[in-house]
Each structure stands twice: as structure tokens, then as C-alpha cells.
Design a protein around this motif. Structure first.
Motif, mmCIF file in Angstrom:
data_model
loop_
_atom_site.group_PDB
_atom_site.id
_atom_site.type_symbol
_atom_site.label_atom_id
_atom_site.label_comp_id
_atom_site.label_asym_id
_atom_site.label_seq_id
_atom_site.Cartn_x
_atom_site.Cartn_y
_atom_site.Cartn_z
ATOM 1 N N ALA A 95 0.835 -1.209 0.000
ATOM 2 C CA ALA A 95 0.000 0.000 0.000
ATOM 3 C C ALA A 95 0.869 1.258 0.000
ATOM 4 N N ALA A 96 1.947 1.250 0.804
ATOM 5 C CA ALA A 96 2.854 2.410 0.853
ATOM 6 C C ALA A 96 3.553 2.609 -0.486
ATOM 7 N N THR A 97 3.964 1.484 -1.109
ATOM 8 C CA THR A 97 4.643 1.579 -2.416
ATOM 9 C C THR A 97 3.703 2.153 -3.470
ATOM 10 N N MET A 98 2.394 1.866 -3.364
ATOM 11 C CA MET A 98 1.435 2.359 -4.340
ATOM 12 C C MET A 98 1.123 3.858 -4.154
ATOM 13 N N CYS A 99 1.638 4.460 -3.071
ATOM 14 C CA CYS A 99 1.493 5.914 -2.886
ATOM 15 C C CYS A 99 2.511 6.695 -3.743
ATOM 16 N N ILE A 100 3.612 6.020 -4.082
ATOM 17 C CA ILE A 100 4.725 6.688 -4.771
ATOM 18 C C ILE A 100 4.335 7.194 -6.164
ATOM 19 N N PRO A 101 3.537 6.439 -6.983
ATOM 20 C CA PRO A 101 3.208 6.965 -8.322
ATOM 21 C C PRO A 101 2.620 8.385 -8.304
ATOM 22 N N TYR A 102 1.771 8.672 -7.309
ATOM 23 C CA TYR A 102 1.198 10.037 -7.218
ATOM 24 C C TYR A 102 2.286 11.049 -6.939
ATOM 25 N N LEU A 103 3.187 10.727 -6.003
ATOM 26 C CA LEU A 103 4.254 11.655 -5.643
ATOM 27 C C LEU A 103 5.179 11.913 -6.839
ATOM 28 N N LEU A 104 5.452 10.889 -7.628
ATOM 29 C CA LEU A 104 6.330 11.049 -8.774
ATOM 30 C C LEU A 104 5.651 11.844 -9.898
ATOM 31 N N LYS A 105 4.379 11.497 -10.158
ATOM 32 C CA LYS A 105 3.697 12.072 -11.319
ATOM 33 C C LYS A 105 3.182 13.479 -11.073
ATOM 34 N N TYR A 106 2.607 13.719 -9.868
ATOM 35 C CA TYR A 106 1.928 14.983 -9.652
ATOM 36 C C TYR A 106 2.675 15.931 -8.705
ATOM 37 N N GLN A 107 3.565 15.412 -7.883
ATOM 38 C CA GLN A 107 4.272 16.276 -6.938
ATOM 39 C C GLN A 107 5.734 16.466 -7.323
ATOM 40 N N GLY A 108 6.217 15.749 -8.332
ATOM 41 C CA GLY A 108 7.577 15.920 -8.796
ATOM 42 C C GLY A 108 8.640 15.477 -7.798
ATOM 43 N N ILE A 109 8.269 14.628 -6.906
ATOM 44 C CA ILE A 109 9.217 14.132 -5.909
ATOM 45 C C ILE A 109 9.949 12.936 -6.511
ATOM 46 N N GLY A 110 11.263 12.883 -6.309
ATOM 47 C CA GLY A 110 12.036 11.760 -6.822
ATOM 48 C C GLY A 110 11.768 10.461 -6.046
ATOM 49 N N LEU A 111 12.116 9.356 -6.677
ATOM 50 C CA LEU A 111 11.824 8.045 -6.084
ATOM 51 C C LEU A 111 12.529 7.868 -4.747
ATOM 52 N N LYS A 112 13.807 8.173 -4.696
ATOM 53 C CA LYS A 112 14.558 7.988 -3.450
ATOM 54 C C LYS A 112 14.027 8.878 -2.336
ATOM 55 N N VAL A 113 13.714 10.106 -2.681
ATOM 56 C CA VAL A 113 13.176 11.041 -1.672
ATOM 57 C C VAL A 113 11.826 10.545 -1.178
ATOM 58 N N ALA A 114 11.014 10.058 -2.097
ATOM 59 C CA ALA A 114 9.692 9.563 -1.710
ATOM 60 C C ALA A 114 9.813 8.371 -0.757
#
Length: 392
Positions: free
Chosen positions: A353-372
Motif C-alpha cells: 500500500a505504501a509503495t502504491m502511494c509513490i506513483p502520485y508523488l512522482l507524477k503529480y508532486q515531482g518528488i524523486g523516487l529515493k526522496v519519496a
């Protein structure tokens, strides 16, 4: 063979005796014949007497004139012829007797030789019989020894067999005792294990009830007993045997990712984007955080009251993970833009569930994968992100 040789010898002896008897009878007969034959003088005297008598008889007739001298000469000639004939007869008889005697002696010699040969054969046969009897005696002794040895071996085998049977019987008794003892111990262990299992079941049920709490459950169709059942199912394989005790303090003794699965904590990973455990999420928590949309990652959709749901089945073999990433990111963005909150929860694990939060952060918030990922770990330390999904 020996009896045949002896019979031949007996017949030969009988023939010799018969020949000897016949020879003796012939000799006796010759003697009698000689006794009956007149000597030459006696015969001449008798002839002269008879001749004189005959001469007197012949001279009586007056009409025959024969001189006495002629008559004597004629009678003398006849007497000589008869004497010569008797001599020849005697010579022939003596020759026959000599021949028969020689034949008898030859037969005696032959029979004597045959007797000697028969004696030799008899002696040889006796030697052979003696040797055969000796060999038979040796064979008998050898057979006796073999029989005695066989009897000794049979007796030894019988003793060993009895000993083996005794040992088998003792082993059977020992095994019976041991099996009985093992069965008793197994029954005791089973009983202890059953008692321990009952205690564990009771402890699991108690802890599951404590973890479920009294608040209405969000998933499982709102059925509390189903929530408790699923928590118990999670506790059994994920909690070591030694962690269960008789004293239950109604608090989970799990740690790390297992503890996180049972946590009632709701984590806000980004404003209006929340994360919660599938097993412990309650309706009160949804209402408290004004959650309007639940993104549910499960095999089957669980109907939620007063809340919209986006159901994603990750157990399908043909799902497209990129489409799922985009679907979740777009749904979260839409909800947040409406100034509402969205929560993501996964039936398999909180880490997914936590891993599935990352696509939003990458696509819409511009946060990098490592930072997320770093932000996630800081806000919820016990999380274990799904490495396969992160790579994808």
C-alpha cells in the motif's frame, strides 16, 4: 563272479573224478580180459588136444584120407593167426588205455591248472571283497562322522534358532514396552501440545480481539468476527511459539513489518493522502479523517458505507502495472484537488500500500523516487516497501 568260478571248478573236479573212475574201470576190464586170455603154450596145448580129438573124429571115416601132419599144420596156422589177432587186440587195448591214461593225466594237469587259477581268482576275489569291505567300513565310518557332524550342526542351529527366538521374543517384549512407553509419552506430549495449542489459540483469540477493538471494521463487510478471524490467521504464522504465554497483556508482541500490519495508526504520507493497515482500519478512522475515497488493493471488493472505493485486484496474472500506477495517481490527484482525503490499504501488506502511494508523488508532486521512499520510511519506520514494485 566268484560263485561262477567256484561252480566251474567243482564241475571240472567232478569231470576229473569221472575220467579217473572210467580209467580205473577200463584198467579193471583189461585185467579181467587178460585173465580170460590163455597164454600161448596153454592155448597150443588146448589146440593140440582139440586137434587130436578132431583128428580122431575125422580119421574115423574110412573114405577120407588126410594125413595127420597136414591137419597139425593147419591147426597150428590157425592158432598162430588167433594168437596174433589176440596180441593185436591186446596192443590196441593197451594203446587205448595208455591214450586214455595220458588224456586223464592231461585233464588232471589242466584241471589242476584250472584249480590253481580258480584258487588265484578266489584269492583275488577275496582280496577285492576285503578291499570292498574295508572301503565300505571306511565309508560307513565317514558317513557316521558326517551324520554326527550334521547332527552337531543341526543341534547348534537349533540352539541358535532357540536363542534367536528368545532374543526376538525379548525384543518384541522390549519393543512392546518401548512402544507402549512411547505411545504414553506421545499421548502426554500430544496432550501437552493440545493444552499449549489451546492456550495459544486462546491467547491468539484474545490478542486478535484486542487488536480488532470495539470500533466497527471498515472492510470484511463490517463483520467483526471476520476481522478477528483474519487477524488470528495473520498471527499464527507470524508469531513465534515462545512469544505466547499464559499472561496476555492485550498488546501485540510482534515487531517490524509484522507489527506494522496490525497497527491502528493512520499515516499521512502527503497532505490528504493517507496509509492504513487493511486488518485494523475502522469506520471511525475514515470518518475522523474525512476520507471520501478508499483505494482498496484486494482479491475481492469489500463494500464500504458512505465512502467511494477504487478496487484494484493485484492477484490477476494479466494486470498491467503501469496502468495501475497511472490509475492510482490520477485517482488520488482528483480526490485531493476536490479538497478531500484518500486512503490506500492493501490486503496483502501495508508495504505494498505504501509503495502504491509513490506513483502520485512522482507524477503529480515531482518528488524523486529515493526522496519519496525516504519520506515514507521516516513517517512509518516499520514499513517494508515492495522491491519488485519499486523496480517497476
Amino acid at each position: 563272479h566268484k560263485e561262477k568260478k567256484i561252480a566251474i571248478t567243482i564241475i571240472a573236479e567232478e569231470e576229473i573224478r569221472g575220467d579217473l573212475e572210467r580209467q580205473e574201470d577200463a584198467e579193471n576190464m583189461t585185467i579181467e580180459q587178460k585173465a580170460n586170455v590163455f597164454t600161448s603154450d596153454e592155448k597150443q596145448v588146448e589146440f593140440n588136444r582139440q586137434a587130436g580129438t578132431e583128428l580122431d573124429r575125422i580119421a574115423e571115416p574110412e573114405d577120407i584120407a588126410i594125413s595127420e601132419e597136414e591137419i597139425k599144420v593147419e591147426f597150428a596156422r590157425k592158432a598162430e593167426e588167433e594168437k596174433r589177432a589176440d596180441g593185436e587186440q591186446i596192443s590196441k587195448e593197451e594203446a587205448i588205455l595208455n591214450t586214455e591214461k595220458l588224456a586223464g593225466e592231461e585233464k588232471v594237469k589242466i584241471l589242476a591248472g584250472m584249480k590253481q587259477e580258480a584258487e588265484k581268482v578266489r584269492i583275488c576275489e577275496e582280496q577285492k571283497i576285503s578291499e570292498i569291505e574295508l572301503m565300505a567300513e571306511e565309508e560307513r565310518r565317514s558317513n557316521k562322522k558326517r551324520i554326527e557332524e550334521a547332527e552337531r550342526i543341526a543341534e547348534a542351529i537349533a540352539k541358535r534358532s532357540m536363542e534367536a527366538e528368545r532374543m526376538v521374543e525379548e525384543k518384541r517384549k522390549f519393543d512392546s514396552v518401548w512402544v507402549e512407553k512411547a505411545n504414553r509419552e506421545a499421548e502426554q506430549k500430544q496432550k501437552i501440545e493440545e493444552e499449549k495449542q489451546a492456550i495459544i489459540e486462546e491467547a491468539i483469540a484474545t490478542e486478535a480481539s484486542a487488536l480488532a477493538g470495539d470500533e466497527p471494521v471498515a472492510f470484511f463487510g463490517g463483520r467483526k468476527n471476520e476481522q478477528i478471524k483474519q487477524i488470528k490467521k495473520f498471527l499464527k504464522p507470524n508469531k513465534a511459539y515462545g512469544q505466547w504465554g499464559l499472561e496476555i497483556d492485550n498488546s501485540s508482541k510482534l515487531s517490524g513489518a509484522q507489527e506494522d500490519e496490525l497497527s491502528k495508526e493512520v499515516t499521512e504520507v502527503f497532505p490528504n493522502l493517507l496509509l492504513a493497515s487493511f486488518l485494523t482500519l475502522s469506520e471511525n478512522t475514515i470518518s475522523k479523517h474525512s476520507i471520501k475515497t478508499v483505494i482498496e488493493l484486494s482479491r475481492n471488493l469489500h463494500v464500504l458505507r458512505h465512502t467511494k472505493a477504487l478496487h484494484i485486484n493485484l492477484s490477476k496474472d494479466d494486470f498491467n502495472i503501469e496502468n495501475i500506477f497511472a490509475q492510482i495517481a490520477d485517482k488520488v490527484s482528483k480526490v485531493i484537488n476536490q479538497d478531500h482525503a484518500a486512503i490506500i490499504s492493501c490486503e496483502k501488506s501495508t508495504g505494498i500500500a505504501a509503495t502504491m502511494c509513490i506513483p502520485y508523488l512522482l507524477k503529480y508532486q515531482g518528488i524523486g523516487l529515493k526522496v519519496a521512499i525516504k519520506n515514507m520510511k521516516e513517517k512509518r519506520p516499520n514499513l517494508v516497501m515492495d522491491p519488485e514494485i519499486i523496480v517497476k
